[in-house]
Design a protein around this motif. Structure first.
Motif, PDB file in Angstrom:
ATOM      1  N   GLN A 307       0.750  -1.332   0.108  1.00 35.44           N
ATOM      2  CA  GLN A 307      -0.110  -0.048  -0.014  1.00 35.44           C
ATOM      3  C   GLN A 307       0.882   1.287   0.006  1.00 35.44           C
ATOM      4  OE1 GLN A 307      -2.451  -0.875   3.412  1.00 35.44           O
ATOM      5  NE2 GLN A 307      -4.210  -1.655   2.107  1.00 35.44           N
ATOM      6  N   VAL A 313      -3.951   2.158  -5.487  1.00 32.58           N
ATOM      7  CA  VAL A 313      -4.525   1.075  -4.883  1.00 32.58           C
ATOM      8  C   VAL A 313      -6.036   1.171  -5.190  1.00 32.58           C
ATOM      9  CG1 VAL A 313      -5.085   0.425  -2.541  1.00 32.58           C
ATOM     10  CG2 VAL A 313      -2.908   1.400  -2.893  1.00 32.58           C
ATOM     11  N   THR A 325      -9.993  -1.690   4.192  1.00 31.31           N
ATOM     12  CA  THR A 325      -8.604  -1.731   3.290  1.00 31.31           C
ATOM     13  C   THR A 325      -8.622  -0.457   2.472  1.00 31.31           C
ATOM     14  OG1 THR A 325      -9.978  -2.564   1.441  1.00 31.31           O
ATOM     15  CG2 THR A 325      -8.609  -4.399   2.934  1.00 31.31           C
ATOM     16  N   ALA A 329      -5.105   1.868   3.214  1.00 31.38           N
ATOM     17  CA  ALA A 329      -4.466   2.475   2.099  1.00 31.38           C
ATOM     18  C   ALA A 329      -4.141   3.997   2.045  1.00 31.38           C
ATOM     19  CB  ALA A 329      -5.093   2.026   0.845  1.00 31.38           C
ATOM     20  N   LYS A 332      -1.799   5.481   4.378  1.00 31.48           N
ATOM     21  CA  LYS A 332      -0.399   5.616   4.062  1.00 31.48           C
ATOM     22  C   LYS A 332      -0.322   6.738   2.922  1.00 31.48           C
ATOM     23  CE  LYS A 332      -0.377   0.602   5.296  1.00 31.48           C
ATOM     24  NZ  LYS A 332      -1.848   0.659   5.640  1.00 31.48           N
ATOM     25  N   ALA A 334      -1.940   6.925   0.025  1.00 29.26           N
ATOM     26  CA  ALA A 334      -2.142   6.360  -1.184  1.00 29.26           C
ATOM     27  C   ALA A 334      -3.141   6.914  -2.011  1.00 29.26           C
ATOM     28  CB  ALA A 334      -2.539   4.749  -1.192  1.00 29.26           C
ATOM     29  N   VAL A 336      -6.203   6.108  -4.019  1.00 28.28           N
ATOM     30  CA  VAL A 336      -7.273   4.953  -3.912  1.00 28.28           C
ATOM     31  C   VAL A 336      -8.340   5.280  -4.726  1.00 28.28           C
ATOM     32  CG1 VAL A 336      -8.753   3.639  -2.409  1.00 28.28           C
ATOM     33  CG2 VAL A 336      -6.667   4.531  -1.352  1.00 28.28           C
TER      34      VAL A 336
END
Length: 413
Positions: A307, A313, A325, A329, A332, A334, A336
């Motif tokens: 991730q 992601v 999930t 993500a 972090k 990310a 998405v």
């Protein structure tokens, strides 16, 4: 002076204490939550679910029960046992709650209720001040405790926006015996004739799956699983479940790959109470090619590394109670892309801190857009992390539960 209980003060060298959250939520937030825990005194709570392994309920209860104990709330977590036939029945119940129109036969009802009865015979809850039952698997337990004098709460973690009416009518016979029902989102609320509450899930930012990783650690874990980094990584990490639409992810990836060279990594595991997972894994393995890596593993640090290193992601769910999930993500930083369903819509503001999609074509378009624009990825990722910090950390979930349990304090005093 600290308002933390002795239980918290004794465990400051361990994990899952409120004090860990001070850099994230501030000293005032920690003191406020600690004061609420102190007011509940010596309450004893029992959570009951169907598995310690795999799935969102486990991701929630693992840190929540530890934090409750560290905050002075004596908290147990009981696991019900079942046969493959039983979990086949409960998976069908799960699917019908999310809208699938299949009948639940009398024979299946007999298996379901008999196994729950056998589990009830093994449970001793007399000393509890509150019992919290999670999802449909252990739902009928309450029928076997007619002399209970503590509140029983049922928490449903799935998308209940359109349950299949005949099966819902059957399950309501049990739900109606609870003091209250708890749902992840207001749109899942039902006309139950009794109390209902809404508690949004959250993540533990200090777990192996979410803690900070160095570039060296990330490289080592990707290398351990032979995940190449010569091309941008696109990943989806979730149980192998048709509601997560892994075949739609593969379709979207293949369309995006026609414009931008990249690698898809699908990582998942099979929850012990989900008998369909193996079939879904076989189906996506048969659809894979050289540019698609499929891993069936339970390695939280690999998930963390992926991730953090993925350019995109995905969580292209067709139904989703909440979507932890996605939260993980986003924490972090990310970029998405999520299915435009359920709890994902409460996390992603389309175009601001991620993207929402309805089709593989839309997902492919957003993948290409993000892979071609590193600045956009950074902007979205930064906003995503901040939205999780403000709304979806475990400290907030603990506070929600303390507030909810305090509503029943008079009954258990």
């Amino acid at each position: 002076m600290s308002m933390l209980t002795p239980a918290v003060q004794r465990s400051t060298l361990g994990l899952h204490t409120l004090e860990q959250y001070e850099p994230l939520i501030g000293a005032a937030g920690v003191e406020r939550i600690a004061a609420k825990a102190n007011r509940l005194g010596t309450m004893r709570v029992a959570h009951i679910s169907s598995t310690f392994y795999g799935g969102g309920v486990t991701e929630l209860l693992t840190p929540l029960t530890l934090m409750m104990n560290a905050s002075g709330i004596e908290t147990d977590w009981h696991l019900i046992q079942g046969t493959p036939g039983f979990f086949g029945c409960t998976k069908k119940l799960h699917n019908t709650l999310q809208g699938e129109r299949v009948e639940f036969s009398d024979a299946e009802k007999t298996i379901y209720e008999q196994v729950v009865f056998e589990n009830a015979m093994r449970l001793h809850l007399e000393d509890c001040d509150a019992v919290i039952v999670h999802d449909p698997q252990p739902l009928p337990l309450i029928a076997h405790f007619p002399d209970r004098d503590m509140p029983w709460l049922w928490q449903c973690h799935v998308d209940l926006s359109s349950p299949y009416a005949p099966v819902w009518a059957y399950l309501r016979r049990f739900i109606g015996q609870y003091d209250a029902a708890i749902f992840s989102l207001p749109e899942y609320g039902q006309d139950l004739g009794g109390g209902q509450h809404f508690v949004t899930p959250a993540i533990d930012p200090f777990s192996a799956k979410n803690r900070e990783l160095s570039a060296r650690e990330i490289g080592e874990f990707l290398g351990n699983y032979k995940i190449p980094t010569d091309r941008p990584l696109v990943t989806q990490i979730s149980r192998f479940d048709r509601w997560k639409d892994p075949t739609g992810v593969i379709e979207a990836f293949r369309k995006a790959r026609q414009q931008v060279d990249c690698t898809l990594v699908l990582v998942g595991n099979n929850a012990s109470d989900d008998p369909e997972g193996g079939k879904i894994l076989e189906a996506i393995q048969s659809a894979a090619d050289d540019g698609i890596i499929i891993l069936s593993v339970d390695d939280p640090t690999l998930v963390n590394a992926l991730q953090r290193s993925a350019a995109v992601v995905l969580q292209k769910s067709l139904r989703e109670g909440f979507g932890l999930t996605v939260t993980e993500a986003m924490w972090k930083g990310a970029a998405v892309i999520g299915g435009n369903v359920g709890g994902i819509r409460h996390q992603i503001k389309d175009g601001w801190n991620g993207f929402l999609v309805d089709t593989p074509d839309q997902a492919a378009d957003r993948i290409v857009r993000l892979l071609k624009d590193a600045r956009l990825r950074r902007q979205i990722g930064s906003r995503a992390r901040e939205s999780v910090r403000q709304n979806f950390l475990m400290s907030r979930l603990l506070e929600d539960w303390l507030d909810l349990l305090s509503r029943y304090e008079r009954r258990v005093a």
